[in-house]
Design a protein around this motif. Structure first.
Motif, PDB file in Angstrom:
ATOM      1  N   CYS A 154       0.850  -1.198   0.000  1.00 45.80           N
ATOM      2  CA  CYS A 154       0.000   0.000   0.000  1.00 45.80           C
ATOM      3  C   CYS A 154       0.885   1.246   0.000  1.00 45.80           C
ATOM      4  O   CYS A 154       2.082   1.185   0.302  1.00 45.80           O
ATOM      5  N   ARG A 155       0.267   2.356  -0.351  1.00 49.63           N
ATOM      6  CA  ARG A 155       0.908   3.679  -0.252  1.00 49.63           C
ATOM      7  C   ARG A 155       0.169   4.428   0.848  1.00 49.63           C
ATOM      8  O   ARG A 155      -1.047   4.616   0.770  1.00 49.63           O
ATOM      9  N   VAL A 156       0.886   4.851   1.861  1.00 47.00           N
ATOM     10  CA  VAL A 156       0.258   5.459   3.024  1.00 47.00           C
ATOM     11  C   VAL A 156       0.917   6.800   3.332  1.00 47.00           C
ATOM     12  O   VAL A 156       2.024   7.089   2.867  1.00 47.00           O
ATOM     13  N   ALA A 157       0.229   7.596   4.124  1.00 42.74           N
ATOM     14  CA  ALA A 157       0.770   8.859   4.629  1.00 42.74           C
ATOM     15  C   ALA A 157       1.347   8.599   6.016  1.00 42.74           C
ATOM     16  O   ALA A 157       0.613   8.273   6.948  1.00 42.74           O
ATOM     17  N   ASN A 158       2.647   8.711   6.134  1.00 48.83           N
ATOM     18  CA  ASN A 158       3.310   8.525   7.416  1.00 48.83           C
ATOM     19  C   ASN A 158       3.546   9.887   8.071  1.00 48.83           C
ATOM     20  O   ASN A 158       3.457  10.925   7.417  1.00 48.83           O
ATOM     21  N   TRP A 159       3.841   9.907   9.357  1.00 49.39           N
ATOM     22  CA  TRP A 159       4.091  11.177  10.026  1.00 49.39           C
ATOM     23  C   TRP A 159       5.189  11.011  11.066  1.00 49.39           C
ATOM     24  O   TRP A 159       5.467   9.904  11.545  1.00 49.39           O
ATOM     25  N   ALA A 160       5.832  12.122  11.357  1.00 50.24           N
ATOM     26  CA  ALA A 160       6.882  12.155  12.371  1.00 50.24           C
ATOM     27  C   ALA A 160       6.871  13.530  13.016  1.00 50.24           C
ATOM     28  O   ALA A 160       6.354  14.498  12.449  1.00 50.24           O
ATOM     29  N   THR A 161       7.419  13.603  14.207  1.00 50.10           N
ATOM     30  CA  THR A 161       7.503  14.884  14.909  1.00 50.10           C
ATOM     31  C   THR A 161       8.960  15.316  15.021  1.00 50.10           C
ATOM     32  O   THR A 161       9.867  14.475  15.110  1.00 50.10           O
ATOM     33  N   ARG A 162       9.161  16.616  14.968  1.00 47.30           N
ATOM     34  CA  ARG A 162      10.512  17.170  15.095  1.00 47.30           C
ATOM     35  C   ARG A 162      10.423  18.497  15.838  1.00 47.30           C
ATOM     36  O   ARG A 162       9.495  19.284  15.626  1.00 47.30           O
ATOM     37  N   ARG A 163      11.373  18.721  16.723  1.00 51.62           N
ATOM     38  CA  ARG A 163      11.381  19.970  17.484  1.00 51.62           C
ATOM     39  C   ARG A 163      12.155  21.027  16.709  1.00 51.62           C
ATOM     40  O   ARG A 163      13.328  20.865  16.383  1.00 51.62           O
ATOM     41  N   ARG A 175       4.817   7.045   2.018  1.00 56.24           N
ATOM     42  CA  ARG A 175       5.736   5.919   1.926  1.00 56.24           C
ATOM     43  C   ARG A 175       4.971   4.698   1.406  1.00 56.24           C
ATOM     44  O   ARG A 175       3.744   4.640   1.488  1.00 56.24           O
ATOM     45  N   TYR A 176       5.716   3.749   0.883  1.00 55.73           N
ATOM     46  CA  TYR A 176       5.153   2.483   0.427  1.00 55.73           C
ATOM     47  C   TYR A 176       5.518   1.390   1.429  1.00 55.73           C
ATOM     48  O   TYR A 176       6.639   1.369   1.947  1.00 55.73           O
ATOM     49  N   GLN A 177       4.568   0.500   1.673  1.00 56.77           N
ATOM     50  CA  GLN A 177       4.792  -0.638   2.548  1.00 56.77           C
ATOM     51  C   GLN A 177       4.430  -1.928   1.807  1.00 56.77           C
ATOM     52  O   GLN A 177       3.452  -1.958   1.049  1.00 56.77           O
ATOM     53  N   PHE A 178       5.212  -2.964   2.039  1.00 50.82           N
ATOM     54  CA  PHE A 178       4.930  -4.277   1.475  1.00 50.82           C
ATOM     55  C   PHE A 178       5.077  -5.302   2.584  1.00 50.82           C
ATOM     56  O   PHE A 178       6.082  -5.325   3.297  1.00 50.82           O
ATOM     57  N   SER A 179       4.068  -6.162   2.731  1.00 45.55           N
ATOM     58  CA  SER A 179       4.086  -7.175   3.783  1.00 45.55           C
ATOM     59  C   SER A 179       3.841  -8.547   3.176  1.00 45.55           C
ATOM     60  O   SER A 179       2.949  -8.709   2.341  1.00 45.55           O
ATOM     61  N   ASN A 180       4.633  -9.522   3.606  1.00 44.64           N
ATOM     62  CA  ASN A 180       4.436 -10.896   3.147  1.00 44.64           C
ATOM     63  C   ASN A 180       5.160 -11.829   4.105  1.00 44.64           C
ATOM     64  O   ASN A 180       6.282 -11.543   4.523  1.00 44.64           O
ATOM     65  N   ASN A 206       8.843  -9.363   8.165  1.00 43.61           N
ATOM     66  CA  ASN A 206       7.799  -9.598   7.163  1.00 43.61           C
ATOM     67  C   ASN A 206       7.244  -8.295   6.581  1.00 43.61           C
ATOM     68  O   ASN A 206       6.175  -8.296   5.972  1.00 43.61           O
ATOM     69  N   ALA A 207       7.952  -7.205   6.771  1.00 44.68           N
ATOM     70  CA  ALA A 207       7.464  -5.900   6.289  1.00 44.68           C
ATOM     71  C   ALA A 207       8.619  -5.105   5.696  1.00 44.68           C
ATOM     72  O   ALA A 207       9.701  -5.012   6.294  1.00 44.68           O
ATOM     73  N   LEU A 208       8.359  -4.542   4.523  1.00 44.20           N
ATOM     74  CA  LEU A 208       9.351  -3.722   3.812  1.00 44.20           C
ATOM     75  C   LEU A 208       8.799  -2.313   3.664  1.00 44.20           C
ATOM     76  O   LEU A 208       7.599  -2.126   3.435  1.00 44.20           O
ATOM     77  N   SER A 209       9.685  -1.322   3.762  1.00 46.53           N
ATOM     78  CA  SER A 209       9.259   0.075   3.668  1.00 46.53           C
ATOM     79  C   SER A 209      10.133   0.818   2.670  1.00 46.53           C
ATOM     80  O   SER A 209      11.353   0.648   2.646  1.00 46.53           O
ATOM     81  N   VAL A 210       9.495   1.647   1.848  1.00 46.95           N
ATOM     82  CA  VAL A 210      10.198   2.580   0.962  1.00 46.95           C
ATOM     83  C   VAL A 210       9.720   3.976   1.346  1.00 46.95           C
ATOM     84  O   VAL A 210       8.562   4.330   1.098  1.00 46.95           O
ATOM     85  N   ALA A 211      10.601   4.747   1.987  1.00 44.64           N
ATOM     86  CA  ALA A 211      10.183   6.038   2.521  1.00 44.64           C
ATOM     87  C   ALA A 211      11.024   7.205   2.021  1.00 44.64           C
ATOM     88  O   ALA A 211      10.590   8.355   2.140  1.00 44.64           O
ATOM     89  N   ARG A 212      12.195   6.944   1.477  1.00 48.83           N
ATOM     90  CA  ARG A 212      13.018   8.055   0.983  1.00 48.83           C
ATOM     91  C   ARG A 212      12.344   8.695  -0.226  1.00 48.83           C
ATOM     92  O   ARG A 212      11.693   8.015  -1.027  1.00 48.83           O
ATOM     93  N   ARG A 213      12.489   9.986  -0.339  1.00 44.69           N
ATOM     94  CA  ARG A 213      11.740  10.748  -1.339  1.00 44.69           C
ATOM     95  C   ARG A 213      11.940  10.216  -2.746  1.00 44.69           C
ATOM     96  O   ARG A 213      10.989  10.054  -3.509  1.00 44.69           O
ATOM     97  N   GLU A 214      13.194   9.917  -3.120  1.00 42.38           N
ATOM     98  CA  GLU A 214      13.454   9.463  -4.484  1.00 42.38           C
ATOM     99  C   GLU A 214      12.864   8.068  -4.716  1.00 42.38           C
ATOM    100  O   GLU A 214      12.419   7.755  -5.817  1.00 42.38           O
ATOM    101  N   GLY A 215      12.846   7.244  -3.663  1.00 48.72           N
ATOM    102  CA  GLY A 215      12.257   5.923  -3.797  1.00 48.72           C
ATOM    103  C   GLY A 215      10.750   5.972  -3.966  1.00 48.72           C
ATOM    104  O   GLY A 215      10.171   5.249  -4.785  1.00 48.72           O
TER     105      GLY A 215
END
Length: 227
Positions: A154-163, A175-180, A206-215
């Motif tokens: 799936c393609r999802v909206a992830n979030w993070a906090t930064r001060r 980010r994209y997630q793949f589970s198998n 069992n889970a893969l993530s693609v989160a870098r902008r270029e990916g």
């Protein structure tokens, strides 16, 4: 010949003059030392490894079934189009079940196209590609990934906090997630991503993530969100 074979002359003339069929409905490119069309097959292979299965029936005819969520009509259309492109001489059916649609096609030669077929869940048996299958994925890694991610990803909206300047701010990013559960299928996904130089990481076994902008941008071109 008519008297010898006890066949009417009209039938003999029909046999003599009838044009040969341009396409053999039962013809199998794998059995003929060939291979199917690379693009549609790469896509269908990814779908099969995710949500597909083969079911044996009468007279050694197998049913290829790919399960699709009702929420994604475009995905259902794409599955049907890929099946038709791989085996254009047979009809494709849609069978409504509770919450999903099975896209179904019957053919004796589906096991030739998917030699990974076997008894039990995929994560409990070896899933290895043959040489011609690997060649097709090398040619069309994007379509292979499209099939995989549209099945078990799936393609999802992830979030993070930064001060920032003493203030806590929230940032959202896709980010994209793949589970198998199959380590072999996960390795194939990783390999296809490497073919496209797309960075990935494994937050769990069992889970893969693609989160870098270029990916994410690369997967947007090849995969995109399900619809």
């Amino acid at each position: 010949m008519s008297r010898l074979l006890r066949v009417s002359r009209a039938t003999l003339r029909d046999w003599r003059d009838r044009k040969a069929a341009e396409v053999d409905p039962a013809g199998c490119p794998i059995c003929a030392n060939g291979r199917p069309a690379a693009g549609p097959y790469a896509h269908l292979l990814g779908l099969y490894l995710g949500d597909g299965c083969l079911s044996p029936g009468k007279k050694q005819v197998y049913a290829l079934r790919v399960a699709c969520d009702n929420k994604y009509p475009r995905l259902i259309d794409e599955v049907e189009a890929s099946i038709r492109a791989v085996h254009p001489t047979r009809p494709v059916h849609r069978a409504q079940a509770i919450g999903y649609i099975s896209v179904v096609s019957y053919w004796k030669h589906w096991p030739c196209h998917f030699p990974q077929h076997g008894h039990g869940p995929k994560h409990l048996r070896d899933i290895k590609l043959t040489g011609w299958q690997r060649d097709i994925v090398i040619e069309e890694p994007g379509l292979f990934l499209r099939g995989l991610f549209h099945s078990d990803g799936c393609r999802v909206a992830n979030w993070a906090t930064r001060r920032v300047a003493g203030e806590l701010k929230r940032y959202e990013y896709p980010r994209y997630q793949f589970s198998n559960e199959s380590a072999d299928i996960m390795a194939l996904c990783q390999w296809a991503l490497d073919l496209l130089a797309i960075p990935w990481r494994m937050p769990r076994h069992n889970a893969l993530s693609v989160a870098r902008r270029e990916g994410v941008a690369a997967l947007d071109r090849h995969v995109g969100p399900k619809s």
